[in-house]
Design a protein around this motif. Structure first.
Motif, PDB file in Angstrom:
ATOM      1  N   LEU A 140     -46.976 129.764 -25.481  1.00 59.86           N
ATOM      2  CA  LEU A 140     -47.362 128.946 -23.996  1.00 59.86           C
ATOM      3  C   LEU A 140     -46.998 127.449 -24.592  1.00 59.86           C
ATOM      4  CD1 LEU A 140     -48.057 128.641 -21.305  1.00 59.86           C
ATOM      5  CD2 LEU A 140     -50.352 128.367 -21.791  1.00 59.86           C
ATOM      6  N   ALA A 141     -47.568 127.094 -25.640  1.00 59.31           N
ATOM      7  CA  ALA A 141     -47.484 125.657 -26.060  1.00 59.31           C
ATOM      8  C   ALA A 141     -46.095 125.530 -26.405  1.00 59.31           C
ATOM      9  CB  ALA A 141     -48.093 125.454 -27.474  1.00 59.31           C
ATOM     10  N   GLY A 142     -45.189 126.593 -26.951  1.00 61.05           N
ATOM     11  CA  GLY A 142     -43.693 126.213 -27.201  1.00 61.05           C
ATOM     12  C   GLY A 142     -42.760 125.932 -26.204  1.00 61.05           C
ATOM     13  N   SER A 143     -43.429 126.501 -24.795  1.00 58.40           N
ATOM     14  CA  SER A 143     -42.604 126.176 -23.899  1.00 58.40           C
ATOM     15  C   SER A 143     -42.790 124.906 -22.995  1.00 58.40           C
ATOM     16  CB  SER A 143     -42.690 127.445 -22.727  1.00 58.40           C
ATOM     17  OG  SER A 143     -44.021 127.552 -22.335  1.00 58.40           O
ATOM     18  N   ASN A 144     -44.022 124.174 -23.289  1.00 59.93           N
ATOM     19  CA  ASN A 144     -44.308 123.091 -22.596  1.00 59.93           C
ATOM     20  C   ASN A 144     -44.434 121.718 -23.549  1.00 59.93           C
ATOM     21  OD1 ASN A 144     -44.939 123.993 -19.847  1.00 59.93           O
ATOM     22  ND2 ASN A 144     -46.066 125.565 -21.030  1.00 59.93           N
ATOM     23  N   ASN A 145     -44.630 121.999 -25.001  1.00 55.84           N
ATOM     24  CA  ASN A 145     -44.877 120.974 -25.640  1.00 55.84           C
ATOM     25  C   ASN A 145     -43.931 119.766 -25.841  1.00 55.84           C
ATOM     26  OD1 ASN A 145     -42.951 121.835 -27.327  1.00 55.84           O
ATOM     27  ND2 ASN A 145     -44.195 122.533 -29.118  1.00 55.84           N
ATOM     28  N   LEU A 356     -46.913 136.740  -5.372  1.00 60.04           N
ATOM     29  CA  LEU A 356     -45.457 136.331  -5.467  1.00 60.04           C
ATOM     30  C   LEU A 356     -45.222 136.127  -7.015  1.00 60.04           C
ATOM     31  CD1 LEU A 356     -42.738 135.173  -4.084  1.00 60.04           C
ATOM     32  CD2 LEU A 356     -43.915 133.105  -4.153  1.00 60.04           C
ATOM     33  N   VAL A 357     -44.094 136.692  -7.359  1.00 61.25           N
ATOM     34  CA  VAL A 357     -43.577 136.572  -8.647  1.00 61.25           C
ATOM     35  C   VAL A 357     -42.430 135.858  -8.807  1.00 61.25           C
ATOM     36  CG1 VAL A 357     -42.850 137.895 -10.754  1.00 61.25           C
ATOM     37  CG2 VAL A 357     -44.316 139.039  -9.129  1.00 61.25           C
ATOM     38  N   LEU A 358     -42.706 134.745  -9.615  1.00 61.88           N
ATOM     39  CA  LEU A 358     -41.507 133.579  -9.875  1.00 61.88           C
ATOM     40  C   LEU A 358     -41.246 133.314 -10.989  1.00 61.88           C
ATOM     41  CD1 LEU A 358     -42.896 130.607  -7.513  1.00 61.88           C
ATOM     42  CD2 LEU A 358     -41.237 132.355  -6.991  1.00 61.88           C
ATOM     43  N   ASP A 359     -40.020 133.267 -11.412  1.00 65.59           N
ATOM     44  CA  ASP A 359     -39.446 132.935 -12.627  1.00 65.59           C
ATOM     45  C   ASP A 359     -39.602 131.390 -12.975  1.00 65.59           C
ATOM     46  OD1 ASP A 359     -37.830 132.132 -14.987  1.00 65.59           O
ATOM     47  OD2 ASP A 359     -36.056 133.562 -14.524  1.00 65.59           O
ATOM     48  N   ALA A 360     -40.449 131.287 -14.156  1.00 66.60           N
ATOM     49  CA  ALA A 360     -41.066 129.799 -14.343  1.00 66.60           C
ATOM     50  C   ALA A 360     -39.774 128.988 -14.688  1.00 66.60           C
ATOM     51  CB  ALA A 360     -41.780 129.930 -15.273  1.00 66.60           C
ATOM     52  N   THR A 361     -38.794 129.591 -15.091  1.00 66.71           N
ATOM     53  CA  THR A 361     -37.511 128.748 -15.656  1.00 66.71           C
ATOM     54  C   THR A 361     -36.643 127.975 -14.397  1.00 66.71           C
ATOM     55  OG1 THR A 361     -36.070 130.690 -15.892  1.00 66.71           O
ATOM     56  CG2 THR A 361     -37.487 129.758 -17.832  1.00 66.71           C
ATOM     57  N   LYS A 386     -41.845 134.783 -17.607  1.00 71.20           N
ATOM     58  CA  LYS A 386     -40.972 133.732 -18.438  1.00 71.20           C
ATOM     59  C   LYS A 386     -41.528 132.411 -18.724  1.00 71.20           C
ATOM     60  CE  LYS A 386     -37.130 136.429 -16.430  1.00 71.20           C
ATOM     61  NZ  LYS A 386     -35.629 136.418 -16.126  1.00 71.20           N
ATOM     62  N   LEU A 387     -42.759 132.343 -19.042  1.00 69.39           N
ATOM     63  CA  LEU A 387     -43.481 131.252 -19.382  1.00 69.39           C
ATOM     64  C   LEU A 387     -43.345 130.810 -20.851  1.00 69.39           C
ATOM     65  CD1 LEU A 387     -44.569 128.823 -17.410  1.00 69.39           C
ATOM     66  CD2 LEU A 387     -46.894 129.697 -18.183  1.00 69.39           C
ATOM     67  N   ASP A 388     -42.741 131.753 -21.730  1.00 71.41           N
ATOM     68  CA  ASP A 388     -42.797 131.593 -23.180  1.00 71.41           C
ATOM     69  C   ASP A 388     -41.409 130.919 -23.736  1.00 71.41           C
ATOM     70  OD1 ASP A 388     -41.311 133.973 -22.018  1.00 71.41           O
ATOM     71  OD2 ASP A 388     -41.352 134.777 -24.249  1.00 71.41           O
ATOM     72  N   VAL A 410     -49.591 135.011 -15.801  1.00 68.29           N
ATOM     73  CA  VAL A 410     -48.683 134.537 -16.387  1.00 68.29           C
ATOM     74  C   VAL A 410     -47.950 135.652 -17.521  1.00 68.29           C
ATOM     75  CG1 VAL A 410     -49.146 132.016 -16.088  1.00 68.29           C
ATOM     76  CG2 VAL A 410     -50.035 133.365 -18.194  1.00 68.29           C
ATOM     77  N   GLY A 411     -46.843 135.960 -17.172  1.00 68.53           N
ATOM     78  CA  GLY A 411     -45.945 136.364 -18.325  1.00 68.53           C
ATOM     79  C   GLY A 411     -45.394 135.542 -19.419  1.00 68.53           C
ATOM     80  N   LEU A 412     -45.854 135.907 -20.788  1.00 64.84           N
ATOM     81  CA  LEU A 412     -45.652 134.977 -21.747  1.00 64.84           C
ATOM     82  C   LEU A 412     -44.576 135.850 -22.929  1.00 64.84           C
ATOM     83  CD1 LEU A 412     -49.338 133.646 -22.234  1.00 64.84           C
ATOM     84  CD2 LEU A 412     -47.183 132.718 -21.195  1.00 64.84           C
ATOM     85  N   GLY A 413     -44.160 136.973 -22.315  1.00 65.29           N
ATOM     86  CA  GLY A 413     -43.229 137.616 -23.198  1.00 65.29           C
ATOM     87  C   GLY A 413     -42.598 138.742 -22.781  1.00 65.29           C
ATOM     88  N   GLU A 414     -41.965 139.676 -23.592  1.00 63.87           N
ATOM     89  CA  GLU A 414     -41.410 140.968 -23.226  1.00 63.87           C
ATOM     90  C   GLU A 414     -42.219 142.136 -23.500  1.00 63.87           C
ATOM     91  OE1 GLU A 414     -38.653 140.934 -21.370  1.00 63.87           O
ATOM     92  OE2 GLU A 414     -38.472 139.009 -21.756  1.00 63.87           O
ATOM     93  N   GLY A 415     -43.429 142.063 -24.109  1.00 67.39           N
ATOM     94  CA  GLY A 415     -44.094 143.151 -24.532  1.00 67.39           C
ATOM     95  C   GLY A 415     -44.939 143.769 -23.495  1.00 67.39           C
ATOM     96  N   ALA A 416     -45.315 144.821 -23.671  1.00 66.41           N
ATOM     97  CA  ALA A 416     -45.826 145.659 -22.547  1.00 66.41           C
ATOM     98  C   ALA A 416     -47.198 145.038 -22.095  1.00 66.41           C
ATOM     99  CB  ALA A 416     -46.104 147.200 -23.003  1.00 66.41           C
ATOM    100  N   ASP A 417     -47.744 144.364 -22.983  1.00 66.18           N
ATOM    101  CA  ASP A 417     -49.212 143.800 -22.889  1.00 66.18           C
ATOM    102  C   ASP A 417     -49.178 142.080 -22.995  1.00 66.18           C
ATOM    103  OD1 ASP A 417     -50.570 146.149 -22.550  1.00 66.18           O
ATOM    104  OD2 ASP A 417     -50.658 146.442 -24.786  1.00 66.18           O
ATOM    105  N   ASP A 418     -48.203 141.534 -22.409  1.00 70.08           N
ATOM    106  CA  ASP A 418     -47.992 140.173 -22.391  1.00 70.08           C
ATOM    107  C   ASP A 418     -48.267 139.548 -21.111  1.00 70.08           C
ATOM    108  OD1 ASP A 418     -47.404 140.082 -25.189  1.00 70.08           O
ATOM    109  OD2 ASP A 418     -45.397 139.998 -25.092  1.00 70.08           O
ATOM    110  N   LEU A 419     -48.693 140.115 -20.051  1.00 69.40           N
ATOM    111  CA  LEU A 419     -49.257 139.592 -19.074  1.00 69.40           C
ATOM    112  C   LEU A 419     -50.724 139.132 -19.086  1.00 69.40           C
ATOM    113  CD1 LEU A 419     -48.445 139.244 -15.925  1.00 69.40           C
ATOM    114  CD2 LEU A 419     -49.979 141.525 -15.470  1.00 69.40           C
ATOM    115  N   ALA A 420     -50.898 137.942 -18.871  1.00 70.92           N
ATOM    116  CA  ALA A 420     -52.459 137.367 -19.179  1.00 70.92           C
ATOM    117  C   ALA A 420     -52.779 136.575 -17.903  1.00 70.92           C
ATOM    118  CB  ALA A 420     -52.117 136.489 -20.437  1.00 70.92           C
TER     119      ALA A 420
END
Length: 433
Positions: A140-145, A356-361, A386-388, A410-420
């Motif tokens: 998350l920090a990498g996408s916003n820093n 509502l699912v939105l693509d953060a990009t 895609k907030l990563d 928020v979805g922070l990756g492609e992994g099955a457990d990357d919904l936080a």
């Protein structure tokens, strides 16, 4: 001679009477067997598959709060309770809402029960949501820093003049915060400087943190409706355009809920995108969650959604997650179809959550999508995927201000457990790291 005749007649009468009694006994025995209770039928292939698969129990507690609308004192039904097969047609009381019954829910009906159980996939153990924001904070920090570094760099100069404040505004606007939020943040920082004079770098960072946190608004209710409400399951409808990761989000959310001991039913009401139902069914099968679907391409999505909710009610599930088609926000007819799905579901149960699912990009374009969807359905929360990557974190503030609803996941990756779960404090900390 007469005595002999009488003996013969008597013998014949006895034989006839005995034969009649024997025949009567046979007839009564046959009727008795016909009236006997039939043996208990073996469970259908789909029911046997569900019983064999839907037995997972996780040991840890997820941090996503699923208590919205629930009765805290009511225990959740057993995870391995069988879910009844739904065959009721969709309601037809209003022509505009008419939906033809969904076709057979799965092709497993024709298979023997033992074969269906044998083919059930191995059940995975989903990761609890506990600690996900900590583990994924670096992403998350990498996408916003870029925004955080830019702001702190500008504010750490020797003086805070009009040129500096203008650069701060440009940085915030470039991060998709929107004009209103940007103006409020800059005005708030200016007031603090006027009151306290020349601040140190640490004090400026503290003030910036406070102003950003106020915009993200940690007081918003970010609970998810995923617990039984009275005598029915919670109903969650998930909407969004193609490419935002909507079906994947539904599958990941099901994993989170299974890890929290929830009995989940999935509804594959995206009947227009090729393989959407297969994709959702695969997600569900991994954690032992049944999926109500149609095997016919282009089937009525309202009918599938109706059947999914009915199966959830009959099977005493905790929550029904309904995946809808990835509507193109500029096609009015498709938005009308989405409204129809909502009305048909509400004929048997209220919709407790519309995510509502939105693509953060997508930035400002994502906001236009959000506004159109909000007009068609009552959106109660947002999932940012895609907030990563290259996402601009300001979209969190913008979507909450414009829609008046919180970002919940928020979805922070492609992994099955990357919904936080979305955490306002962790988000602002990541932005300023």
């Amino acid at each position: 001679m007469s005595d002999v005749l009488w003996e013969i007649v008597t013998l014949i009468v006895l034989v006839v009477v005995g034969g009649g009694l024997l025949l009567l006994g046979l007839l009564r025995g046959g009727l008795g067997r016909k009236k006997a209770a039939p043996p208990v039928a073996a469970p259908s292939a789909r029911e046997a598959k569900t019983r064999g698969a839907n037995t997972y129990q996780a040991g840890s507690t997820a941090t996503i709060d699923t208590s919205k609308g629930a009765e805290p004192s009511r225990p959740s039904p057993a995870q391995d309770a069988p879910v009844a097969e739904s065959s009721a047609p969709a309601p037809t009381d209003a022509p505009a809402d008419q939906a033809t019954p969904a076709s057979e829910l799965t092709s497993d009906e024709a298979r023997p029960a033992d074969e269906a159980v044998a083919e059930a996939p191995d059940i995975e153990q989903p990761e609890s949501a506990r600690g996900r924001m900590t583990r994924l904070r670096s992403r998350l920090a990498g996408s916003n820093n870029a925004m955080g570094r830019g702001l702190l760099s500008v504010l750490s100069g020797d003086k805070l003049d009009d040129a500096v404040w203008e650069e701060v505004e440009d940085t915030l606007l470039g991060a998709d915060l929107g004009v209103a939020a940007t103006t409020e943040i800059v005005d708030g920082l200016k007031r603090r400087v006027q009151v306290d004079g020349s601040p140190s770098a640490e004090q400026l960072e503290s003030w910036l943190h406070a102003e950003l946190l106020a915009q993200v608004d940690p007081t918003m209710d970010r609970r998810i409706a995923a617990s039984r409400i009275g005598d029915r399951p919670a109903v969650v409808m998930v909407v969004g355009v193609n490419g935002t990761g909507k079906t994947t989000t539904v599958g990941k959310l099901a994993r989170v809920l299974v890890a929290e001991h929830k009995n989940v039913v999935l509804g594959a009401a995206d009947t227009f995108r090729a393989a959407a139902a297969d994709q959702l069914e695969t997600w569900g099968a991994r954690v032992g969650v049944p999926t109500v679907r149609s095997d016919k391409d282009g089937a009525d999505p309202a009918a599938v959604a109706f059947d999914a909710v009915k199966q959830g009610i009959d099977g005493e599930a905790d929550v029904v997650l309904v995946d809808t088609a990835g509507r193109l926000h500029n096609k009015v007819g498709l938005m009308d179809e989405l409204s129809k799905v909502k009305r048909v579901i509400e004929k048997q149960s209220p919709i407790d959550e519309c995510l509502l699912v939105l693509d953060a990009t997508t930035g400002q374009n994502g906001m236009r999508q959000a506004e159109i969807f909000a007009q068609a359905v009552n959106v109660t929360g947002v999932v940012l995927t895609k907030l990563d990557g290259t996402a601009k974190g300001g979209i969190v503030v913008l979507v909450q201000r414009e829609l008046g609803v919180p970002v919940k996941l928020v979805g922070l990756g492609e992994g099955a457990d990357d919904l936080a779960p979305f955490d306002a404090n962790a988000f602002v900390n990541a932005v300023l790291d």
